[in-house]
Write a protein that holds these residues in place. Structure first.
Motif, mmCIF file in Angstrom:
data_model
loop_
_atom_site.group_PDB
_atom_site.id
_atom_site.type_symbol
_atom_site.label_atom_id
_atom_site.label_comp_id
_atom_site.label_asym_id
_atom_site.label_seq_id
_atom_site.Cartn_x
_atom_site.Cartn_y
_atom_site.Cartn_z
ATOM 1 N N LYS A 321 9.407 86.383 35.156
ATOM 2 C CA LYS A 321 8.946 87.367 34.494
ATOM 3 C C LYS A 321 9.990 88.010 33.728
ATOM 4 C CE LYS A 321 4.769 90.548 35.513
ATOM 5 N NZ LYS A 321 4.173 90.927 36.079
ATOM 6 N N ALA A 322 10.896 88.668 34.635
ATOM 7 C CA ALA A 322 12.044 89.573 34.165
ATOM 8 C C ALA A 322 12.825 89.030 32.898
ATOM 9 C CB ALA A 322 13.700 89.216 35.129
ATOM 10 N N TYR A 323 12.574 87.383 32.793
ATOM 11 C CA TYR A 323 13.510 86.911 31.844
ATOM 12 C C TYR A 323 11.979 86.507 30.228
ATOM 13 C CZ TYR A 323 17.753 87.956 32.638
ATOM 14 O OH TYR A 323 18.789 88.866 33.276
ATOM 15 N N VAL A 324 10.798 86.697 30.299
ATOM 16 C CA VAL A 324 9.788 85.939 29.586
ATOM 17 C C VAL A 324 10.514 86.476 28.214
ATOM 18 C CG1 VAL A 324 7.731 86.153 30.366
ATOM 19 C CG2 VAL A 324 8.764 87.892 30.001
ATOM 20 N N GLU A 325 11.184 87.350 27.996
ATOM 21 C CA GLU A 325 11.221 87.582 26.886
ATOM 22 C C GLU A 325 12.902 86.464 26.343
ATOM 23 O OE1 GLU A 325 12.691 89.094 29.375
ATOM 24 O OE2 GLU A 325 15.420 89.308 27.862
ATOM 25 N N MET A 326 12.340 85.488 26.655
ATOM 26 C CA MET A 326 13.701 84.173 26.416
ATOM 27 C C MET A 326 12.849 83.172 25.883
ATOM 28 S SD MET A 326 17.444 84.311 28.793
ATOM 29 C CE MET A 326 18.631 82.981 27.893
ATOM 30 N N GLY A 327 11.483 83.554 26.199
ATOM 31 C CA GLY A 327 10.947 82.290 25.369
ATOM 32 C C GLY A 327 11.338 80.884 26.153
ATOM 33 N N ILE A 328 11.185 80.991 27.651
ATOM 34 C CA ILE A 328 12.115 79.320 27.776
ATOM 35 C C ILE A 328 10.887 78.754 28.433
ATOM 36 C CG2 ILE A 328 13.728 78.051 29.527
ATOM 37 C CD1 ILE A 328 15.433 80.337 29.432
ATOM 38 N N PRO A 329 10.306 77.437 27.390
ATOM 39 C CA PRO A 329 9.296 76.847 28.510
ATOM 40 C C PRO A 329 9.705 75.978 29.986
ATOM 41 C CG PRO A 329 10.222 75.140 26.332
ATOM 42 C CD PRO A 329 11.481 76.842 26.980
ATOM 43 N N LYS A 330 8.564 76.099 31.379
ATOM 44 C CA LYS A 330 8.540 75.133 31.734
ATOM 45 C C LYS A 330 8.628 74.074 31.519
ATOM 46 C CE LYS A 330 5.838 74.971 36.463
ATOM 47 N NZ LYS A 330 6.719 74.305 36.587
ATOM 48 N N GLU A 331 9.614 73.433 32.694
ATOM 49 C CA GLU A 331 10.373 72.096 32.600
ATOM 50 C C GLU A 331 11.596 71.996 31.709
ATOM 51 O OE1 GLU A 331 6.599 69.379 32.086
ATOM 52 O OE2 GLU A 331 6.114 70.011 34.044
ATOM 53 N N ALA A 332 11.895 73.521 30.921
ATOM 54 C CA ALA A 332 13.305 72.691 30.167
ATOM 55 C C ALA A 332 14.551 72.904 31.303
ATOM 56 C CB ALA A 332 13.572 74.008 29.319
ATOM 57 N N PHE A 333 14.476 72.939 32.569
ATOM 58 C CA PHE A 333 15.513 72.846 33.267
ATOM 59 C C PHE A 333 15.138 72.929 34.686
ATOM 60 C CE2 PHE A 333 17.039 76.174 30.258
ATOM 61 C CZ PHE A 333 18.439 75.955 30.228
ATOM 62 N N PRO A 334 15.167 71.137 34.724
ATOM 63 C CA PRO A 334 14.643 69.922 35.192
ATOM 64 C C PRO A 334 15.074 70.133 36.780
ATOM 65 C CG PRO A 334 15.106 68.804 33.452
ATOM 66 C CD PRO A 334 14.927 69.978 32.985
ATOM 67 N N VAL A 335 16.036 70.246 36.787
ATOM 68 C CA VAL A 335 17.100 70.472 37.745
ATOM 69 C C VAL A 335 17.069 71.728 38.607
ATOM 70 C CG1 VAL A 335 19.477 69.440 38.779
ATOM 71 C CG2 VAL A 335 18.716 68.624 36.757
ATOM 72 N N ALA A 336 17.052 72.259 37.955
ATOM 73 C CA ALA A 336 16.600 73.907 38.509
ATOM 74 C C ALA A 336 14.756 73.916 38.720
ATOM 75 C CB ALA A 336 16.757 75.146 37.689
ATOM 76 N N GLU A 337 14.612 73.745 38.678
ATOM 77 C CA GLU A 337 12.965 73.731 38.850
ATOM 78 C C GLU A 337 13.022 72.497 40.191
ATOM 79 O OE1 GLU A 337 10.095 73.132 35.316
ATOM 80 O OE2 GLU A 337 11.677 74.142 34.899
ATOM 81 N N THR A 338 13.406 71.017 40.245
ATOM 82 C CA THR A 338 13.529 70.089 41.368
ATOM 83 C C THR A 338 14.078 71.139 42.971
ATOM 84 O OG1 THR A 338 13.806 68.946 40.108
ATOM 85 C CG2 THR A 338 14.092 68.140 42.168
#
Ligand SMILES: *Cc1c(COP(=O)(O)O)cnc(C)c1O
Length: 368
Positions: A321-338
């Motif tokens: 939530k702290a970085y919502v202002e960057m507007g990065i969508p889900k799945e933009a960084f799949p390795v980190a999300e994995t």
């Protein structure tokens, strides 16, 4: 096992070092001097020597260590700093505090550390620095990052918060880039009994800047050259850290013994992914990270077996939530999300015994 196995035993360090820590406490109490004195100076010398570096500046915490390095290098508004997409949020926050933009880059899924090839594609004319994290106590692949720094005239700042004593090709973290930020948060391998941190560097001019910034921007009391901060390591924590630094190598060794037991016994367990150690790395096992496709079930199963675990980290910074202002969508960084959806940190620490490790190994083998 009738007794709960804690993720990290926080009580035994005091039991083991009680006499030395009590002595340090009394020394500081009786000195009547609590901020920026002999204890801080002595620890700074000891820790610089430990890392094989020229300068150490004791600070209030690890986040400030990273922030003050960036500030001292003049990084701010309009600048970009490359950070891992899978790190503790402090790495990003240090960049945000300066007004610069954190630019996330994906890690190598085997080492969980910044992938140098992906770093090069993220460099722009605004990039000023690369901020690799030695995540979980395993040094990032620094040589290719230093070559990129030469090629594009960038600073490389180590986030060494999890890497006190970790080596890369035989060299110690703190001495691998242009400057390093350390945290001595109580749960780190070298932990104070409160908040504490430090900058380590061979860059004399940077060291002077950080020294000034930590103390209201002043070199001479009541004369302020810049709008600085209050981020000083205190005498009590420095005195405790001096004691604990003498035991760091031995305590890191004990972690290594446990890590070897985990690695040797769990290599053929279905679906379980063990940490990978490249041949150039000597990790300090700040954390023992495993991955599993049914991580949440595994965590519950271990909890029912009286084993405490943690997830490092459940939410990557770009989805926080702290970085919502960057507007990065889900799945933009799949390795980190994995990593965020499969990682599980199992108990590890210098006061854990091999019986507990054996017990956890057997539990893990029986999970289905
Ligand atoms: C702990 C940690 C920090 C921040 O250190 P504090 O002393 O808590 O401010 C920064 N980066 C990483 C990777 C950490 O693990």
């Amino acid at each position: 096992m009738n007794q709960r196995i804690p993720f990290l035993d926080m009580k035994s360090p005091y039991r083991e070092l009680k006499d030395e820590l009590d002595h340090a406490y009394h020394r500081v109490m009786e000195s009547g001097w609590y901020i920026l004195g002999e204890e801080v100076e002595a620890f700074e010398q000891d820790f610089a020597a430990y890392c094989g570096a020229k300068h150490c500046i004791g600070l209030g915490n690890g986040l400030e260590a990273l922030h003050l390095i960036l500030r001292a290098y003049g990084i701010g508004q309009g600048d970009e700093v490359i950070v891992p997409s899978n790190t503790y949020i402090a790495t990003w926050l240090a960049v945000s505090y300066t007004g610069a933009t954190p630019v996330p880059v994906e890690p190598d899924l085997r080492t969980y550390n910044l992938d140098p090839q992906r770093v090069e594609s993220a460099i722009t004319s605004r990039t000023r620095a690369i901020l690799p994290v030695h995540l979980y106590g395993l040094a990032a692949d620094m040589d290719p990052l230093m070559s990129l720094a030469d090629k594009y005239n960038l600073r490389v700042i180590e986030d060494a918060a999890q890497a006190q004593g970790a080596r890369y090709k035989g060299r110690l973290s703190g001495n691998l880039g242009h400057a390093a930020g350390f945290s001595f948060y109580p749960g780190k391998n070298l932990g104070a009994l409160g908040d504490a941190g430090a900058v380590v560097t061979n860059d004399e001019s940077l060291a002077g800047q950080v020294r000034m910034l930590r103390n209201y921007g002043s070199k001479v009391k009541y004369f302020n050259d810049v709008k600085g901060y209050n981020s000083r390591l205190d005498e009590m924590q420095a005195a405790f850290l001096r004691v604990k630094l003498n035991h760091l190598n031995e305590w890191n060794e004990r972690r290594s013994t446990l890590a070897s037991a985990y690695l040797n016994s769990l290599s053929n367990v279905n679906d379980l992914i063990l940490p990978f150690v490249p041949d150039w790395a000597s990790p300090i096992w700040h954390i023992f990270p495993i991955r599993h496709p049914r991580r949440d079930d595994l965590q519950k199963y271990l909890k029912n077996g009286n084993v405490d675990t943690l997830i490092h980290y459940p939410v990557p910074p770009h989805l926080s939530k702290a970085y919502v202002e960057m507007g990065i969508p889900k799945e933009a960084f799949p390795v980190a999300e994995t990593i965020a959806s499969t990682e599980l940190s199992i108990p590890m620490g210098p006061h854990m015994d091999l019986d507990a490790v054996e017990y956890i190994i057997n539990l893990l083998k029986e999970f289905d």
